[in-house]
Design an enzyme around this catalytic site. Structure first.
Site, PDB file in Angstrom:
ATOM      1  N   LYS A   1       0.826  -1.210   0.000  1.00  0.00           N
ATOM      2  CA  LYS A   1       0.000   0.000   0.000  1.00  0.00           C
ATOM      3  C   LYS A   1       0.855   1.252   0.000  1.00  0.00           C
ATOM      4  O   LYS A   1       0.561   2.213  -0.707  1.00  0.00           O
ATOM      5  CB  LYS A   1      -0.938   0.020   1.213  1.00  0.00           C
ATOM      6  CG  LYS A   1      -2.205  -0.751   0.970  1.00  0.00           C
ATOM      7  CD  LYS A   1      -3.392  -0.139   1.700  1.00  0.00           C
ATOM      8  CE  LYS A   1      -4.685  -0.780   1.222  1.00  0.00           C
ATOM      9  NZ  LYS A   1      -5.764  -0.661   2.199  1.00  0.00           N
TER      10      LYS A   1
ATOM     11  N   LYS B   1      -4.486 -11.514  -7.213  1.00  0.00           N
ATOM     12  CA  LYS B   1      -5.651 -11.981  -6.451  1.00  0.00           C
ATOM     13  C   LYS B   1      -6.846 -11.053  -6.677  1.00  0.00           C
ATOM     14  O   LYS B   1      -6.673  -9.856  -6.928  1.00  0.00           O
ATOM     15  CB  LYS B   1      -5.328 -12.082  -4.952  1.00  0.00           C
ATOM     16  CG  LYS B   1      -5.246 -10.760  -4.229  1.00  0.00           C
ATOM     17  CD  LYS B   1      -5.248 -10.929  -2.698  1.00  0.00           C
ATOM     18  CE  LYS B   1      -5.103  -9.545  -2.045  1.00  0.00           C
ATOM     19  NZ  LYS B   1      -5.139  -9.549  -0.596  1.00  0.00           N
TER      20      LYS B   1
ATOM     21  N   LYS C   1     -10.752  -6.282  -3.268  1.00  0.00           N
ATOM     22  CA  LYS C   1     -11.684  -5.158  -3.325  1.00  0.00           C
ATOM     23  C   LYS C   1     -10.948  -3.849  -3.564  1.00  0.00           C
ATOM     24  O   LYS C   1     -11.502  -2.922  -4.129  1.00  0.00           O
ATOM     25  CB  LYS C   1     -12.568  -5.089  -2.082  1.00  0.00           C
ATOM     26  CG  LYS C   1     -11.866  -5.221  -0.768  1.00  0.00           C
ATOM     27  CD  LYS C   1     -12.836  -5.644   0.343  1.00  0.00           C
ATOM     28  CE  LYS C   1     -12.064  -6.321   1.472  1.00  0.00           C
ATOM     29  NZ  LYS C   1     -12.877  -7.138   2.329  1.00  0.00           N
TER      30      LYS C   1
HETATM   31  P1  TYM Z   1     -10.156  -9.289   4.268  1.00  0.00           P
HETATM   32  O1  TYM Z   1     -11.387  -8.600   4.710  1.00  0.00           O
HETATM   33  O2  TYM Z   1      -9.253  -8.599   3.322  1.00  0.00           O
HETATM   34  O3  TYM Z   1     -10.492 -10.682   3.647  1.00  0.00           O
HETATM   35  C1  TYM Z   1     -11.357 -11.600   4.301  1.00  0.00           C
HETATM   36  C2  TYM Z   1     -10.933 -13.036   4.016  1.00  0.00           C
HETATM   37  O4  TYM Z   1     -10.981 -13.308   2.616  1.00  0.00           O
HETATM   38  C3  TYM Z   1      -9.751 -13.874   2.193  1.00  0.00           C
HETATM   39  N1  TYM Z   1      -9.486 -13.439   0.802  1.00  0.00           N
HETATM   40  C4  TYM Z   1      -9.223 -14.260  -0.212  1.00  0.00           C
HETATM   41  N2  TYM Z   1      -9.122 -15.613  -0.288  1.00  0.00           N
HETATM   42  C5  TYM Z   1      -8.867 -16.158  -1.490  1.00  0.00           C
HETATM   43  N3  TYM Z   1      -8.711 -15.415  -2.627  1.00  0.00           N
HETATM   44  C6  TYM Z   1      -8.801 -14.070  -2.606  1.00  0.00           C
HETATM   45  N4  TYM Z   1      -8.666 -13.382  -3.727  1.00  0.00           N
HETATM   46  C7  TYM Z   1      -9.064 -13.436  -1.349  1.00  0.00           C
HETATM   47  N5  TYM Z   1      -9.215 -12.142  -0.977  1.00  0.00           N
HETATM   48  C8  TYM Z   1      -9.481 -12.164   0.348  1.00  0.00           C
HETATM   49  C9  TYM Z   1      -8.722 -13.319   3.170  1.00  0.00           C
HETATM   50  O5  TYM Z   1      -7.570 -14.124   3.210  1.00  0.00           O
HETATM   51  C10 TYM Z   1      -9.486 -13.328   4.461  1.00  0.00           C
HETATM   52  O6  TYM Z   1      -9.462 -14.609   5.063  1.00  0.00           O
HETATM   53  N6  TYM Z   1      -6.853  -8.819   7.869  1.00  0.00           N
HETATM   54  C11 TYM Z   1      -8.029  -9.582   7.533  1.00  0.00           C
HETATM   55  C12 TYM Z   1      -9.185  -9.313   8.459  1.00  0.00           C
HETATM   56  C13 TYM Z   1      -8.943  -9.676   9.887  1.00  0.00           C
HETATM   57  C14 TYM Z   1      -8.793 -10.985  10.424  1.00  0.00           C
HETATM   58  C15 TYM Z   1      -8.616 -10.793  11.812  1.00  0.00           C
HETATM   59  C16 TYM Z   1      -8.779 -12.257   9.871  1.00  0.00           C
HETATM   60  C17 TYM Z   1      -8.855  -8.807  10.927  1.00  0.00           C
HETATM   61  N7  TYM Z   1      -8.658  -9.490  12.083  1.00  0.00           N
HETATM   62  C18 TYM Z   1      -8.427 -11.901  12.660  1.00  0.00           C
HETATM   63  C19 TYM Z   1      -8.602 -13.347  10.713  1.00  0.00           C
HETATM   64  C20 TYM Z   1      -8.411 -13.159  12.097  1.00  0.00           C
HETATM   65  C21 TYM Z   1      -8.425  -9.120   6.145  1.00  0.00           C
HETATM   66  O7  TYM Z   1      -7.975  -8.147   5.658  1.00  0.00           O
HETATM   67  O8  TYM Z   1      -9.369  -9.791   5.571  1.00  0.00           O
END
Ligand code: TYM
Length: 332
Positions: free
Chosen positions: A112, A195, A198
């Site tokens: 980022k 990947k 969003k």
């Molecule tokens: P976030 O909101 O970006 O994504 C949520 C979940 O979706 C998965 N993901 C994907 N999996 C496969 N292919 C993709 N293209 C793809 N894009 C997203 C992410 O791996 C995630 O599992 N930091 C985390 C949020 C978070 C969290 C936590 C997760 C905050 N606290 C504690 C687990 C435990 C995140 O940005 O997710």
């Protein structure tokens, strides 16, 4: 049973197919055997400075999609991060245990800052993975189901738990990361080397759970494929076709080998039409159920309030333990 924790950010008007296949589908099946806690991480979403009304809406939309996909609020704990202030409180303790260099090495942060410039970023983004560690540790989680992009943040979580335990005595569970290899990375339909994301994907590269089914089918039919005509799973040479095969297989349950056989000699067009059908029929019921739930926000809010109460029971006990270990006086 072992404890599970995971969460997603309410940073878009809909979850996308990567969130669904990389995480949510596994959450649903894992709630059968685990004591599971699923969180809408609204504090994390603040790092991108959302419009307040949009954040409110997206928080409910995200929760509705968890439920629509099959998260059972009786069986699992479902809540909004900011409703359990213990998360942010533990994050402070962990901030004081995290090195500058260590936080600066997180690739999501580096990407980022490289893309938009460090001056454009806030301290919250820098500390983002530490808050994530707090989410997990404050629930004594044994396992964390996520997609591949979260691996590094989970390593940091484990490091912080071990460091805290070494310095102050056994306090935290050191969690395992749980990544389902086949769906760990769903790629962008227009840019299949990257990947689905969003923040980075173009609108046509993303399948949104709440998209109109016609729009979803159209996006899949216009997915970028590769040179040649052979339907074969080969992520290096054929990232576009391989991504479509992964999506099909994950949703239909048919093996990739069987798909390759069936589409032998048929060309990409046939594959796209069938993938579009598979995706639309899997997502349509989720979309409909989510829209139903959103029609009654008071009911949804009440359900989230009950979840927050349950989440706080556990989190407050873990936080009290950690406060005591570092030498904070008991609160009056
Ligand atoms: P976030 O909101 O970006 O994504 C949520 C979940 O979706 C998965 N993901 C994907 N999996 C496969 N292919 C993709 N293209 C793809 N894009 C997203 C992410 O791996 C995630 O599992 N930091 C985390 C949020 C978070 C969290 C936590 C997760 C905050 N606290 C504690 C687990 C435990 C995140 O940005 O997710």
């Amino acid at each position: 049973p072992a404890r599970l924790f995971s969460g997603m950010q309410p940073t878009a008007d809909s979850l996308h197919l990567g969130n669904y296949l990389g995480a949510l589908v596994n959450w649903v099946s894992m709630q059968e055997t685990y004591d599971a806690t699923y969180c809408v991480v609204d504090l994390h979403a603040l790092t991108v400075s959302p419009d307040p009304e949009a954040l409110r809406q997206r928080t409910r939309v995200t929760a509705a999609q968890y439920l629509a996909a099959g998260i059972d609020p009786e069986r699992s704990t479902l809540f909004v991060q900011s409703h359990a202030p213990e998360h942010a409180q533990l994050a402070w303790l962990l901030n004081c245990l995290t090195g500058f260099g260590e936080a600066g090495r997180m690739t999501q942060f580096k990407d980022k800052t490289a893309r938009f410039g460090a001056d454009q970023q806030n301290v919250g983004l820098f500390a983002y993975p530490v808050l994530q560690a707090a989410d997990i540790l404050v629930h004594d989680a044994d396992r964390v189901p996520v997609g591949e992009d979260q691996r590094q943040h989970l390593e940091l979580t484990r490091d912080l738990a071990q460091r805290f335990n070494a310095r102050y005595g056994e306090t935290f569970v050191v969690p395992d990361v749980h990544i389902v290899a086949a769906t760990a990375k769903v790629n962008d339909l227009q840019n299949p080397g990257a990947k689905m994301s969003k923040s980075a994907s173009s609108p046509n590269g993303i399948i949104e759970l709440l998209d109109d089914p016609k729009k979803t089918a159209k996006k899949i039919r216009s997915a970028v494929t590769d040179t040649g005509t052979e339907v074969r799973f080969d992520p290096a040479e054929k990232p576009g076709v391989s991504n479509l095969l992964t999506i099909h297989s994950a949703l239909s349950g048919e093996s990739i080998a069987s798909l390759e056989d069936r589409f032998a000699g048929k060309g990409y067009g046939h594959l796209k039409v069938e993938v579009a059908d598979v995706v639309v029929s899997a997502l349509a019921p989720v979309r409909e159920r989510a829209l139903e739930l959103l029609a009654d926000p008071a009911e949804l809010d009440a359900l989230l309030a009950r979840g927050a109460q349950r989440a706080r029971e556990r989190a407050s006990a873990v936080l009290a333990r950690a406060f005591d270990r570092v030498g904070l006086l008991p609160a009056p």
